[in-house]
Scaffold this active site. Structure first.
Site, PDB file in Angstrom:
ATOM      1  N   GLU A  66     -88.532  31.692  43.211  1.00 51.19           N
ATOM      2  CA  GLU A  66     -88.176  30.841  44.345  1.00 51.19           C
ATOM      3  C   GLU A  66     -86.832  31.282  44.911  1.00 51.19           C
ATOM      4  OE1 GLU A  66     -87.253  26.125  45.153  1.00 51.19           O
ATOM      5  OE2 GLU A  66     -88.628  26.657  43.533  1.00 51.19           O
ATOM      6  N   LYS A  79     -84.868  18.421  37.601  1.00 53.87           N
ATOM      7  CA  LYS A  79     -85.612  19.648  37.904  1.00 53.87           C
ATOM      8  C   LYS A  79     -84.744  20.613  38.695  1.00 53.87           C
ATOM      9  CE  LYS A  79     -88.777  22.364  40.116  1.00 53.87           C
ATOM     10  NZ  LYS A  79     -88.577  23.251  41.294  1.00 53.87           N
ATOM     11  N   ASP A  94     -85.631  31.639  25.077  1.00 52.56           N
ATOM     12  CA  ASP A  94     -86.830  30.803  25.024  1.00 52.56           C
ATOM     13  C   ASP A  94     -86.662  29.614  25.980  1.00 52.56           C
ATOM     14  OD1 ASP A  94     -88.939  29.139  24.395  1.00 52.56           O
ATOM     15  OD2 ASP A  94     -88.680  29.286  22.224  1.00 52.56           O
ATOM     16  N   HIS A  97     -84.520  25.562  52.437  1.00 49.37           N
ATOM     17  CA  HIS A  97     -85.573  26.011  51.520  1.00 49.37           C
ATOM     18  C   HIS A  97     -86.619  26.849  52.242  1.00 49.37           C
ATOM     19  CE1 HIS A  97     -88.218  25.790  48.014  1.00 49.37           C
ATOM     20  NE2 HIS A  97     -89.198  25.462  48.835  1.00 49.37           N
TER      21      HIS A  97
END
Length: 413
Positions: free
Chosen positions: A76, A253, A269, A366
């Site tokens: 993104e 998020k 990880d 965005h």
């Protein structure tokens, strides 16, 4: 020209010319071959190919007085742009101040068929169990790591031995699991109980990072809104996240967008990191935002507290060339420093997202960055991608149908 206006090769040469990477690492980036086939085969089962993610870097990070370029791997485009944008506003206001806890990984040995005297037996042999655990991984003990705590928890018919291990610069999963499995045999012999399992916990509570930043109001202003008003709106939106779980999830998020991208770029990880972060957000019984923003002494003050469950050596980190390249670009000396940088990235991405939300809205920036991806989806190739994206950004119509229409008109000309 600005970095984002350079070609890929020009950006690689920038890294080379400014001593972030060496000639061999520059060749690795230009080759577009992130993993040798034999290494890929050793890292995954039934391996048949490579799944690519774009690899870039964020700029303008000043963390505890040191400047960084921060590699990020993510599909993104707005995430890296947001990280750099937030970092620059914070850098112009003094930079990030980050504190990092010790690197403690907790493991659990779970016993079943416990008796009334099991706990007393364990307490009597506490020091012996600690010594056995340290002896189970002598190289860790020599490097200054080892057992830092041992606690017993009784759950009626089950008993837990919670062992806290300082894994130094390693993420520590394999180290701790090795210690636990060897120690569990000794524990079984001491107690006569059956061992149900021996495994680390990905809670991350022993690996907390606190990233803080003060932002001057003039770094927040837009053409239409004063910086002081932007700051007040960011504070208000943060308060809303504290009462709305749905908003808190999206708030976090935005933080994890940046965190996970650095975790991936360093060969760590990201599943463990996500598990730790989400568990920490829920520790009070109600899901909460990982960061808080308030106005202090005429400035916007942000604080992010979260576990950062990563390492800088061992496993895939030491074997993957791109992971080593990322550490080289950041000039990272140990895992504490890496955790500090990752915490800063999370706070920078959070600031950019909140500022966009309370001013122009998230889609304005965005979608302009997504325009190239949309052009590719519409079928554009080569120079067509830039040309179609430019038209989409001018029109502010980011539908796929419009992208196809623009491409068709371009080709007809």
């Amino acid at each position: 020209m600005k970095l984002y206006e350079l070609t890929d090769e020009e950006r690689i040469n920038y890294l080379l010319d400014n001593n972030y990477i060496n000639n061999e690492q520059a060749d690795l980036l230009k080759s577009r071959t992130p993993l040798p086939e034999d290494l890929a085969d050793s890292l995954s089962e039934n391996q048949v190919g490579m799944f690519g993610l774009p690899y870039g870097f964020a700029t303008d990070f000043t963390v505890n007085g040191k400047d960084y370029l921060v590699p990020m791997s993510i599909e993104e485009p707005s995430v890296i742009a947001a990280a750099s944008n937030g970092a620059k506003r914070i850098r112009n206001s003094g930079g990030f101040t980050v504190s990092v806890s010790d690197h403690i990984v907790y493991g659990q040995i779970v016993l079943e068929s416990v008796t009334d005297d099991t706990l007393d037996l364990l307490k009597q042999r506490h020091d012996d169990i600690v010594k056995f655990a340290n002896d189970a991984h002598p190289s860790l003990f020599k490097r200054g790591g080892g057992v830092r705590s041992l606690e017993f928890h009784n759950y009626n018919d089950m008993m837990e031995l919670e062992i806290g291990v300082d894994t130094v610069d390693a993420m520590g999963a394999n180290i701790v699991n090795t210690i636990l499995e060897k120690t569990s045999k000794e524990v079984a012999a001491i107690t006569g109980c059956d061992v149900l399992c021996s495994i680390l916990s990905n809670s991350g509570v022993g690996q907390l990072v606190t990233a803080q930043a003060d932002v001057d109001f003039d770094q927040l202003s837009t053409k239409m809104m004063a910086g002081s008003e932007v700051a007040k709106r960011i504070v208000q939106l943060t308060k809303f996240a504290q009462v709305s779980v749905k908003r808190a999830v999206t708030h976090n998020k935005g933080i994890m967008n940046g965190v996970d991208a650095v975790v991936l770029a360093t060969g760590n990880d990201f599943r463990a990191q996500e598990a730790a972060a989400q568990a920490f957000a829920s520790q009070t019984g109600k899901y909460q935002p990982l960061s808080n923003w308030k106005i202090v002494d005429g400035r916007l003050h942000g604080e992010l507290i979260m576990p950062v469950e990563i390492g800088s050596v061992g496993g895939a980190i030491s074997s993957m060339p791109m992971a080593q390249l990322s550490l080289a670009i950041m000039k990272i000396s140990d895992s504490r420093e890496l955790r500090a940088v990752i915490g800063s990235v999370g706070l920078a991405n959070n600031l950019s997202a909140l500022r966009a939300l309370v001013t122009t809205g998230i889609q304005a920036g965005h979608m302009s960055l997504q325009s190239k991806s949309l052009a590719v989806t519409a079928g554009a190739i080569g120079i067509e991608i830039e040309l179609v994206a430019a038209v989409l950004n001018k029109q502010r119509d980011y539908s796929l149908d419009n992208a196809k229409k623009v491409l068709k008109e371009l080709r007809n000309k």
